[in-house]
Design a protein around this motif. Structure first.
Motif, mmCIF file in Angstrom:
data_model
loop_
_atom_site.group_PDB
_atom_site.id
_atom_site.type_symbol
_atom_site.label_atom_id
_atom_site.label_comp_id
_atom_site.label_asym_id
_atom_site.label_seq_id
_atom_site.Cartn_x
_atom_site.Cartn_y
_atom_site.Cartn_z
ATOM 1 N N LEU A 49 12.831 -5.141 -4.415
ATOM 2 C CA LEU A 49 11.857 -4.478 -5.282
ATOM 3 C C LEU A 49 10.548 -5.252 -5.326
ATOM 4 N N LEU A 50 10.627 -6.564 -5.434
ATOM 5 C CA LEU A 50 9.412 -7.378 -5.452
ATOM 6 C C LEU A 50 8.676 -7.292 -4.115
ATOM 7 N N GLY A 51 9.438 -7.174 -3.019
ATOM 8 C CA GLY A 51 8.797 -7.002 -1.722
ATOM 9 C C GLY A 51 8.039 -5.690 -1.629
ATOM 10 N N VAL A 52 8.625 -4.599 -2.155
ATOM 11 C CA VAL A 52 7.945 -3.302 -2.170
ATOM 12 C C VAL A 52 6.690 -3.370 -3.035
ATOM 13 N N ALA A 53 6.805 -4.007 -4.209
ATOM 14 C CA ALA A 53 5.647 -4.114 -5.093
ATOM 15 C C ALA A 53 4.534 -4.917 -4.434
ATOM 16 N N GLY A 54 4.882 -5.982 -3.733
ATOM 17 C CA GLY A 54 3.855 -6.768 -3.057
ATOM 18 C C GLY A 54 3.199 -6.003 -1.927
ATOM 19 N N THR A 55 3.978 -5.220 -1.187
ATOM 20 C CA THR A 55 3.411 -4.437 -0.087
ATOM 21 C C THR A 55 2.461 -3.368 -0.597
ATOM 22 N N GLY A 56 2.850 -2.684 -1.667
ATOM 23 C CA GLY A 56 2.006 -1.610 -2.188
ATOM 24 C C GLY A 56 0.915 -2.057 -3.129
ATOM 25 N N GLY A 57 0.950 -3.301 -3.570
ATOM 26 C CA GLY A 57 -0.050 -3.787 -4.510
ATOM 27 C C GLY A 57 0.203 -3.338 -5.936
ATOM 28 N N TYR A 58 1.471 -3.026 -6.272
ATOM 29 C CA TYR A 58 1.805 -2.590 -7.624
ATOM 30 C C TYR A 58 2.129 -3.812 -8.494
ATOM 31 N N LYS A 59 1.615 -3.810 -9.709
ATOM 32 C CA LYS A 59 2.019 -4.815 -10.679
ATOM 33 C C LYS A 59 3.134 -4.206 -11.518
ATOM 34 N N ILE A 60 4.325 -4.780 -11.428
ATOM 35 C CA ILE A 60 5.483 -4.144 -12.038
ATOM 36 C C ILE A 60 6.130 -5.041 -13.082
#
Length: 348
Positions: A106-117
């Motif tokens: 999940l953190l990898g997806v957030a980093g790729t998309g630039g989402y702050k989660i």
């Protein structure tokens, strides 16, 4: 027995006889004359002793077991409790490893998309007013969660926040019939709307706004995004098209897609508290699976230069077999054009 003179005489005679017999038996150099008698006595008394021990031993063990029963019961209960604790620890460790793996993804997806989660866990599946399919998270207003925030997991879009409490929040799933999200086809600007159809989250309906746009099973869909990222941020994988309905004469096309996220088995999810500064487009999507080339079994025919040339001509520019064609010396726009589906090039 009375202590009389006769009794004392008899006792003296018995003792004297015993001493004589012991002396004779002890002084016999080779073989004692009382050997057979001793053997018979040993056999008889040994059998009697064994029979008595066989009768007395179970009785003694029974009373011993009765005496130790309370302590044995407490040991059994203690071992049972220890076994249960070890089982629980093993299951917890396995669950923690799985959650840790999902959190890293999940953190990898957030980093790729630039989402702050804000990472959280699904603690219950519950209904909400006006919605059939919703879940509850263990974060709320105190953690910075607000209504109309996007919720995703490591595989794709999950839904949006509809209700927020002090420490919990309710998320309506993408599969809910009342849910709708803007969506876009991978690798193009063709947009549409995704609606939930229930069915326990097995499928979602994608209505493509352009009825002439090419769409086939296998096309992937990502979120188009909302204004200021609420309720949906852009670029989150939504699903893969499984079938397309024929809509002759209609202004739109309808397809059904399998959601990227397993909406029936949710655990670790992320609430997007800040949208990316720019649209990530298709960067969050995992690599598309390659289709293996299948040859006829038992046949290995060498390819001639003529067949290679024909194959290159049929595959067109930008294909793997035509890597030496003119498209490799063209601009990047030519390569992007080569990735557009065949139906799209024909209709252009």
């Amino acid at each position: 027995m009375k202590d009389t003179r006769r009794a004392r005489v008899n006792l003296g005679l018995l003792l004297a006889s015993a001493l004589v017999l012991v002396t004779i038996d002890h002084r016999s150099v080779t073989e004692s004359p009382f050997g057979p008698l001793r053997t018979v006595g040993t056999t008889l008394f040994g059998a009697a002793e064994s029979a008595g021990a066989g009768l007395v031993r179970p009785v003694g063990e029974f009373f011993e077991a009765m005496a130790e029963a309370p302590s044995a019961r407490s040991r059994i209960e203690r071992l049972h409790a220890e076994n249960q604790r070890l089982r629980h620890d093993l299951a917890t460790q396995s669950l923690d490893r799985e959650r840790s793996r999902e959190l890293r993804r999940l953190l990898g997806v957030a980093g790729t998309g630039g989402y702050k989660i804000l990472t959280t866990q699904v603690i219950a599946r519950r209904g909400a007013p006006g919605f059939e399919e919703a879940v509850e998270l263990d974060v709320g207003r105190a953690d910075g969660v607000r209504p109309e925030m996007t919720v995703l997991n490591a595989d794709g879009l999950v839904g949006r926040v509809v209700q927020v409490g002090p420490s919990t929040s309710t998320v309506v799933l993408l599969s809910d019939p009342a849910s709708a999200a803007g969506a876009r086809l991978e690798g193009s600007n063709e947009i549409g709307v995704v609606h939930g159809v229930g069915e326990n989250g097995r499928l979602v309906r994608f209505r493509l706004l352009d009825s002439t746009a090419p769409i086939t099973p296998g096309h992937r869909i990502v979120s188009f995004g909302s204004q200021r990222g609420a309720p949906y941020v852009a670029g989150v994988p939504i699903g893969v098209v499984e079938r397309v309905e024929a809509t002759p004469g209609e202004l739109t096309r309808i397809a059904y897609a399998r959601p990227s996220a397993d909406l029936t088995s949710l655990d670790v999810v992320g609430v997007v508290v800040q949208a990316p500064q720019r649209d990530p487009r298709d960067t969050v999507l995992p690599p598309a699976p390659r289709k293996a080339k299948v040859s006829a079994p038992g046949r290995s025919t060498p390819r001639s230069p003529e067949s290679d040339a024909e194959s290159d001509a049929e595959s067109g520019p930008g294909s793997e077999d035509g890597s030496d064609s003119e498209v490799d010396s063209t601009s990047e726009s030519g390569r992007r054009e080569a990735r557009v589906p065949r139906g799209r090039r024909e209709g252009a």
